[in-house]
Scaffold this motif. Structure first.
Motif, mmCIF file in Angstrom:
data_model
loop_
_atom_site.group_PDB
_atom_site.id
_atom_site.type_symbol
_atom_site.label_atom_id
_atom_site.label_comp_id
_atom_site.label_asym_id
_atom_site.label_seq_id
_atom_site.Cartn_x
_atom_site.Cartn_y
_atom_site.Cartn_z
ATOM 1 N N UNK A 7 0.841 -1.201 0.000
ATOM 2 C CA UNK A 7 0.000 0.000 0.000
ATOM 3 C C UNK A 7 0.871 1.244 0.000
ATOM 4 N N UNK A 8 0.487 2.221 -0.786
ATOM 5 C CA UNK A 8 1.335 3.398 -0.909
ATOM 6 C C UNK A 8 0.487 4.644 -0.974
ATOM 7 N N UNK A 9 0.815 5.626 -0.147
ATOM 8 C CA UNK A 9 0.165 6.927 -0.213
ATOM 9 C C UNK A 9 1.115 7.861 -0.917
ATOM 10 N N UNK A 10 0.714 8.420 -2.055
ATOM 11 C CA UNK A 10 1.612 9.255 -2.839
ATOM 12 C C UNK A 10 1.461 10.704 -2.473
ATOM 13 N N UNK A 15 0.173 23.827 -2.394
ATOM 14 C CA UNK A 15 -0.898 22.901 -2.761
ATOM 15 C C UNK A 15 -0.343 21.487 -2.926
ATOM 16 N N UNK A 16 -1.060 20.509 -2.413
ATOM 17 C CA UNK A 16 -0.607 19.123 -2.457
ATOM 18 C C UNK A 16 -1.772 18.184 -2.750
ATOM 19 N N UNK A 17 -1.442 16.946 -3.119
ATOM 20 C CA UNK A 17 -2.426 15.893 -3.351
ATOM 21 C C UNK A 17 -1.937 14.608 -2.706
ATOM 22 N N UNK A 18 -2.829 13.924 -2.019
ATOM 23 C CA UNK A 18 -2.522 12.607 -1.449
ATOM 24 C C UNK A 18 -3.500 11.602 -2.017
ATOM 25 N N UNK A 19 -3.016 10.425 -2.314
ATOM 26 C CA UNK A 19 -3.854 9.384 -2.913
ATOM 27 C C UNK A 19 -3.534 8.050 -2.252
ATOM 28 N N UNK A 20 -4.560 7.277 -1.971
ATOM 29 C CA UNK A 20 -4.353 5.951 -1.404
ATOM 30 C C UNK A 20 -5.670 5.320 -1.036
ATOM 31 N N UNK A 31 -5.177 3.546 4.127
ATOM 32 C CA UNK A 31 -3.901 4.256 4.108
ATOM 33 C C UNK A 31 -4.064 5.710 4.529
ATOM 34 N N UNK A 32 -5.124 6.345 4.074
ATOM 35 C CA UNK A 32 -5.349 7.737 4.444
ATOM 36 C C UNK A 32 -5.689 7.866 5.928
ATOM 37 N N UNK A 33 -6.453 6.916 6.463
ATOM 38 C CA UNK A 33 -6.708 6.910 7.906
ATOM 39 C C UNK A 33 -5.402 6.745 8.678
ATOM 40 N N UNK A 34 -4.519 5.873 8.184
ATOM 41 C CA UNK A 34 -3.233 5.663 8.846
ATOM 42 C C UNK A 34 -2.412 6.941 8.833
ATOM 43 N N UNK A 35 -2.413 7.615 7.710
ATOM 44 C CA UNK A 35 -1.663 8.861 7.599
ATOM 45 C C UNK A 35 -2.215 9.915 8.561
ATOM 46 N N UNK A 36 -3.540 9.983 8.662
ATOM 47 C CA UNK A 36 -4.155 10.938 9.582
ATOM 48 C C UNK A 36 -3.812 10.610 11.032
ATOM 49 N N UNK A 37 -3.764 9.313 11.363
ATOM 50 C CA UNK A 37 -3.441 8.912 12.736
ATOM 51 C C UNK A 37 -2.020 9.341 13.107
ATOM 52 N N UNK A 38 -1.064 9.105 12.210
ATOM 53 C CA UNK A 38 0.315 9.526 12.478
ATOM 54 C C UNK A 38 0.392 11.043 12.576
ATOM 55 N N UNK A 39 -0.395 11.736 11.759
ATOM 56 C CA UNK A 39 -0.401 13.193 11.788
ATOM 57 C C UNK A 39 -0.920 13.765 13.088
ATOM 58 N N UNK A 40 -1.626 12.952 13.870
ATOM 59 C CA UNK A 40 -2.132 13.396 15.168
ATOM 60 C C UNK A 40 -1.225 12.919 16.302
ATOM 61 N N UNK A 41 0.051 12.755 15.999
ATOM 62 C CA UNK A 41 1.032 12.293 16.981
ATOM 63 C C UNK A 41 0.979 13.148 18.243
ATOM 64 N N UNK A 42 0.910 12.470 19.389
ATOM 65 C CA UNK A 42 0.879 13.148 20.682
ATOM 66 C C UNK A 42 1.889 12.489 21.613
#
Length: 285
Positions: free
Chosen positions: A1-4, A75-80, A84-95
């Protein structure tokens, strides 16, 4: 799986606020699917892809670094897949100890939640994505879609995992556990987290470009939350030195967590999940 995404997006992933532009693409029905069984929902998350367009907008005032405000350059684009997008959001909420590293990526989280809602009806479904790099770590990230189930109904669950975008450090942690015990496991975990958040080669490239100020801003946020007093200099070999300081501070924290949990070194190594995010789907009638 890859998020670009772009190189800079990968380097600056914790400083981004997403715009609300979401396109759900392949394998998605015209209308959101019903809640159905938990395994069916998990399968939808793993196979449905989405594209999220957003603008990087680091918050001014969070550090002493003056950051750019020109949206056209950010401006950016993410695809997956949705997983994968949920995983990316979870890491982005690092606490760390419950205190967020940054709220700058909350907009991306909202966009991912909308994308999930576009594919799955969540009236009777709760999806929780959790990133925790090691057992009982006080460093973690979490994102939730849907409300809590009522207390008096049967709940069915299914679990999948998705890539966090950070290195998989379990093999290194196993070797370190045999050589240096819990301290070695903590070093392996911390090194993987920091190198995942600040990939050395890509970070050097970004540091010398027009968005170097945004990168320094991000380092300041990490230094503050991890407890590093010395500010990073990202010139020459500064990236390596900055990462080493962050990793050392984070390792101390992770080692403390592991010792408080009284986890044997080998068991701690087997529980390392730097590279994976666990996604749990719960459904009810």
């Amino acid at each position: 799986m890859d998020v670009t995404s772009t190189v800079l997006d990968g380097v600056l992933c914790l400083l981004l606020i997403s715009a609300a532009v979401v396109t759900v693409s392949t394998a998605t029905p015209r209308e959101p699917t019903g809640e159905g069984r938990a395994p069916d929902v998990a399968s939808t998350l793993a196979t449905t892809t989405a594209t999220v367009n957003y603008t990087l907008t680091p918050r001014s005032g969070a550090t002493s670094v003056e950051v750019p405000t020109r949206a056209s350059a950010l401006d950016r684009t993410a695809h997956g897949t949705l997983a994968e997008l949920l995983a990316r959001a979870a890491v982005g909420r690092l606490a760390v100890d419950g205190r967020r590293l940054s709220h700058a990526r909350d907009g991306l989280t909202r966009s991912v939640v909308r994308a999930v809602g576009g594919a799955i009806r969540t009236n009777h479904t709760r999806i929780t994505a959790v990133w925790r790099p090691s057992p009982d770590a006080s460093v973690r990230g979490r994102v939730v879609v849907g409300g809590r189930p009522p207390p008096d109904v049967p709940v069915h669950a299914a679990t999948i995992t998705a890539s966090s975008g950070l290195p998989n450090e379990r093999s290194a942690a196993r070797a370190a556990a045999d050589e240096r015990g819990i301290e070695g496991v903590a070093d392996a975990v911390a090194g993987g987290v920091v190198d995942g958040l600040f990939p050395p080669t890509r970070t050097r490239v970004a540091a010398g470009g027009r968005d170097g100020a945004v990168l320094r801003h991000r380092y300041r946020l990490a230094e503050r939350r991890f407890g590093v007093e010395e500010h990073a200099s990202l010139t020459d070999d500064g990236v390596d030195a900055a990462n080493e300081r962050l990793a050392a501070a984070l390792s101390d924290r992770i080692e403390r967590d592991l010792r408080e949990a009284d986890v044997p070194p080998r068991a701690a190594a087997e529980g390392v999940r730097v590279g994976r995010v666990r996604i749990v789907v719960r459904t009810w009638p």
